[in-house]
Design a protein around this motif. Structure first.
Motif, short mmCIF file in Angstrom:
data_model
loop_
_atom_site.label_atom_id
_atom_site.label_comp_id
_atom_site.label_asym_id
_atom_site.label_seq_id
_atom_site.Cartn_x
_atom_site.Cartn_y
_atom_site.Cartn_z
N HIS A 154 -4.82 5.77 -10.65
CA HIS A 154 -4.65 6.12 -9.26
C HIS A 154 -5.81 5.53 -8.46
CE1 HIS A 154 -1.71 8.78 -10.95
NE2 HIS A 154 -1.37 9.25 -9.77
N ASN A 170 -9.02 -2.86 -1.09
CA ASN A 170 -8.44 -2.43 0.19
C ASN A 170 -7.03 -1.89 0.05
OD1 ASN A 170 -10.77 -3.27 1.41
ND2 ASN A 170 -9.81 -4.76 2.77
N SER A 171 -6.46 -1.92 -1.17
CA SER A 171 -5.08 -1.48 -1.39
C SER A 171 -4.10 -2.24 -0.51
CB SER A 171 -4.94 0.04 -1.14
OG SER A 171 -5.71 0.78 -2.04
N GLU A 172 -4.27 -3.56 -0.45
CA GLU A 172 -3.38 -4.40 0.34
C GLU A 172 -2.83 -5.53 -0.52
OE1 GLU A 172 -6.00 -5.46 3.47
OE2 GLU A 172 -7.26 -6.75 2.23
N GLY A 194 -7.46 4.84 -4.74
CA GLY A 194 -7.44 5.20 -3.33
C GLY A 194 -8.79 5.03 -2.65
N THR A 217 -2.79 5.11 -3.89
CA THR A 217 -2.55 6.40 -3.23
C THR A 217 -2.67 6.33 -1.71
OG1 THR A 217 -4.87 7.01 -3.60
CG2 THR A 217 -3.26 7.69 -5.26
N ARG A 218 -3.34 5.32 -1.21
CA ARG A 218 -3.42 5.17 0.25
C ARG A 218 -2.11 4.61 0.81
NH1 ARG A 218 -6.47 1.52 2.03
NH2 ARG A 218 -6.82 2.49 4.06
N VAL A 219 -1.22 4.13 -0.07
CA VAL A 219 0.05 3.56 0.35
C VAL A 219 1.20 4.51 0.05
CG1 VAL A 219 1.64 1.60 0.10
CG2 VAL A 219 -0.84 1.22 -0.01
N ASP A 267 2.99 7.00 -3.69
CA ASP A 267 2.77 7.55 -5.03
C ASP A 267 3.57 6.81 -6.09
OD1 ASP A 267 1.03 9.59 -4.14
OD2 ASP A 267 2.73 10.79 -3.49
N SER A 301 -11.63 3.93 -0.22
CA SER A 301 -11.63 3.57 1.19
C SER A 301 -11.93 2.08 1.34
CB SER A 301 -12.68 4.38 1.95
OG SER A 301 -12.84 3.88 3.27
#
Length: 276
Positions: free
Chosen positions: A14, A164-166, A16, A181-183, A185, A18
């Motif tokens: 997982h 960056n979860s991108e 997430g 998790t920022r996008v 589940d 920042s």
């Protein structure tokens, strides 16, 4: 059933974190920006070694660095705006070149959050052409030597994308799938890390070829062929970045990769010109 689903999800990593390392007022340092800085720093150190090995001046490298940084950033920025989000930027022209927004009396430093690797490739070539003309340095020599560091730089930048979860991947049940998790589940392919790993392998291959003293144009040809072939294939496990790509057989990244792969094949097979 929900408990079983939750237990399965717990098996995956997982993620997430920042995207901001720190923020001071309207300025924030993001992992993506840090990736760019590390990319340029590592590239400079490697090219410094190469230039010394080939008895080229550090002064020329310092000048080249300025051209390449400008070419990379301008090309990558314009590439994103024109290829991926023209519908927005045609109404916000100044945001294409300014790293901040000012609306409702609020100033916000955004950086250049939209950058495209294909635009960066074009920008680097154009900057090399200008540098070659201005300082009378053989263009093919420049492109071959820049080819040595481009994949390593790409690996740093894609790692920044991961933080960056991108540029996330499509859903996956593979053991190494990641839940951003920022996008959402949903376990997904860590497509950013696939690219980073591919670029590191390409970096090693080009460095091996460089030590073998290949003909002019071969390093540049291998760069284009391998980097954009990897990009083309990995796009199949990426989510579309913009809505207009939905429902298409090939996305924009793949369409832009095809001519660069063909150009790379040209340099590998047909380019025979020698430089002095």
């Amino acid at each position: 059933m929900q408990d079983i689903t939750n237990q399965i999800l717990m098996l995956f990593l997982h993620w997430g974190v920042s995207p901001e390392i720190f923020r001071i007022g309207g300025f924030a340092l993001r992992y993506y920006s840090l990736g760019f800085m590390l990319a340029f720093a590592a590239s400079y150190m490697i090219l410094l070694y190469v230039f010394r090995r080939e008895r080229q001046s550090r002064e020329m490298l310092n000048r080249l660095l300025v051209y390449i940084i400008m070419g990379t950033l301008i090309g990558a920025r314009l590439g994103h705006c024109l290829f991926y989000d023209w519908a927005y930027y045609r109404e916000h022209i100044w945001e294409m070149i300014l790293p901040f927004t000012f609306s409702g009396g609020q100033f916000t430093f955004t950086g250049y959050q939209g950058l495209a690797s294909h635009g960066a490739a074009i920008g680097i070539v154009m900057a090399s052409v200008l540098f070659s003309y201005r300082f009378r340095v053989p263009l093919m020599w420049l492109l071959d030597h820049l080819a040595l560091v481009v994949p390593l730089a790409g690996a740093f930048i894609r790692t920044g994308n991961f933080f960056n979860s991108e540029i996330i991947g499509t859903p996956s049940t593979l053991p190494w799938a990641v839940v951003f998790t920022r996008v959402d589940d949903i376990p997904r392919h860590p497509a950013q890390l696939y690219e980073a790993l591919a670029y590191l392998l390409i970096f090693g291959w080009l460095w091996f070829l460089y030590r073998m003293r290949p003909e002019p144009g071969k390093l540049f040809g291998w760069l284009l062929t391998t980097v954009f072939s990897a990009r083309f294939l990995i796009e199949f496990v990426k989510e579309n970045q913009v809505a207009f790509e939905n429902g298409r057989l090939l996305d924009m990244g793949q369409l832009l990769s095809i001519p660069l792969i063909v150009l790379g094949i040209y340099f590998l097979i047909f380019y025979k010109k020698r430089y002095g």
